[in-house]
Design a protein around this motif. Structure first.
Motif, PDB file in Angstrom:
ATOM      1  N   PRO A   1      85.010  50.251  45.362  1.00 19.48           N
ATOM      2  CA  PRO A   1      85.387  48.840  45.245  1.00 19.48           C
ATOM      3  C   PRO A   1      84.667  47.994  46.283  1.00 19.48           C
ATOM      4  O   PRO A   1      84.379  48.454  47.389  1.00 19.48           O
ATOM      5  CB  PRO A   1      86.896  48.850  45.491  1.00 19.48           C
ATOM      6  N   SER A   2      84.391  46.773  45.907  1.00 18.83           N
ATOM      7  CA  SER A   2      83.745  45.840  46.827  1.00 18.83           C
ATOM      8  C   SER A   2      84.767  45.281  47.813  1.00 18.83           C
ATOM      9  O   SER A   2      85.978  45.419  47.634  1.00 18.83           O
ATOM     10  CB  SER A   2      83.118  44.685  46.041  1.00 18.83           C
ATOM     11  N   THR A   3      84.266  44.630  48.837  1.00 18.99           N
ATOM     12  CA  THR A   3      85.135  43.955  49.798  1.00 18.99           C
ATOM     13  C   THR A   3      85.966  42.894  49.093  1.00 18.99           C
ATOM     14  O   THR A   3      87.161  42.734  49.370  1.00 18.99           O
ATOM     15  CB  THR A   3      84.285  43.315  50.918  1.00 18.99           C
TER      16      THR A   3
ATOM     17  N   GLY B   1      92.562  51.432  50.777  1.00 21.24           N
ATOM     18  CA  GLY B   1      93.504  51.732  51.839  1.00 21.24           C
ATOM     19  C   GLY B   1      94.860  51.091  51.654  1.00 21.24           C
ATOM     20  O   GLY B   1      95.607  50.874  52.606  1.00 21.24           O
ATOM     21  N   ILE B   2      95.201  50.784  50.417  1.00 16.21           N
ATOM     22  CA  ILE B   2      96.468  50.135  50.104  1.00 16.21           C
ATOM     23  C   ILE B   2      97.358  51.171  49.408  1.00 16.21           C
ATOM     24  O   ILE B   2      96.943  51.769  48.411  1.00 16.21           O
ATOM     25  CB  ILE B   2      96.237  48.911  49.186  1.00 16.21           C
ATOM     26  N   PRO B   3      98.554  51.379  49.919  1.00 12.68           N
ATOM     27  CA  PRO B   3      99.435  52.343  49.242  1.00 12.68           C
ATOM     28  C   PRO B   3      99.855  51.836  47.871  1.00 12.68           C
ATOM     29  O   PRO B   3     100.182  50.654  47.720  1.00 12.68           O
ATOM     30  CB  PRO B   3     100.642  52.476  50.183  1.00 12.68           C
TER      31      PRO B   3
ATOM     32  N   ARG C   1      92.722  54.815  41.846  1.00  5.34           N
ATOM     33  CA  ARG C   1      91.646  55.238  42.737  1.00  5.34           C
ATOM     34  C   ARG C   1      91.139  54.060  43.561  1.00  5.34           C
ATOM     35  O   ARG C   1      90.927  54.169  44.771  1.00  5.34           O
ATOM     36  CB  ARG C   1      90.490  55.850  41.922  1.00  5.34           C
ATOM     37  N   VAL C   2      90.974  52.907  42.912  1.00  5.70           N
ATOM     38  CA  VAL C   2      90.476  51.720  43.607  1.00  5.70           C
ATOM     39  C   VAL C   2      91.472  51.257  44.666  1.00  5.70           C
ATOM     40  O   VAL C   2      91.092  50.968  45.799  1.00  5.70           O
ATOM     41  CB  VAL C   2      90.146  50.589  42.601  1.00  5.70           C
TER      42      VAL C   2
END
Length: 96
Positions: free
Chosen positions: A49-51, A90-92, A84-85
Motif C-alpha cells: 500500500p502507498s502512504t 500497521g493498523i489492527p 493484508r493492506v
C-alpha cells in the motif's frame, strides 16, 4: 483474472458511491468507502500500500466497523486483500 479485478474494483467504487449516505458519521469522520480509492491497486494485487492508502485507512478507521456491518460492503472490506493492506499499514483489523 485481470477482468475480474477490474469488475471488483468498479463494483467497490460503485457501491461506495451508493452507500455514502447509508454509513453514519463516526468521530467527525465522513464515512465514505470511496476514500479507499488509493488502496485499490494494493487490495487487488500483491503490491504494497502507498502512504496515501495507509493515511486514508487511518482516517477511515472509525468507520471500519460500520463498513463490516453493512452486508454490501462486508465482502470487500473483509477480503484477504483488504486485510493484508490494513495489516501492512500497521493498523489492527477491527473486531466489531
Amino acid at each position: 483474472m485481470m477482468m475480474m479485478k477490474k469488475v471488483c474494483t468498479f463494483a467497490l467504487v460503485l457501491v461506495g458511491m451508493l452507500v455514502v449516505e447509508v454509513i453514519p458519521k463516526a468521530d467527525s469522520v465522513t464515512c465514505n468507502v470511496v476514500e479507499f480509492n488509493p488502496c485499490l491497486g494494493a487490495i487487488t494485487s500483491s503490491s504494497p500500500p502507498s502512504t496515501a492508502c495507509c493515511r486514508k485507512i487511518r482516517e477511515q478507521r472509525p468507520c471500519l466497523c460500520g463498513y463490516l456491518q453493512n452486508p454490501t460492503l462486508r465482502l470487500y472490506v473483509n477480503s484477504p486483500g483488504a486485510r493484508r493492506v490494513v495489516s501492512s499499514c500497521g493498523i489492527p483489523f477491527p473486531s466489531c
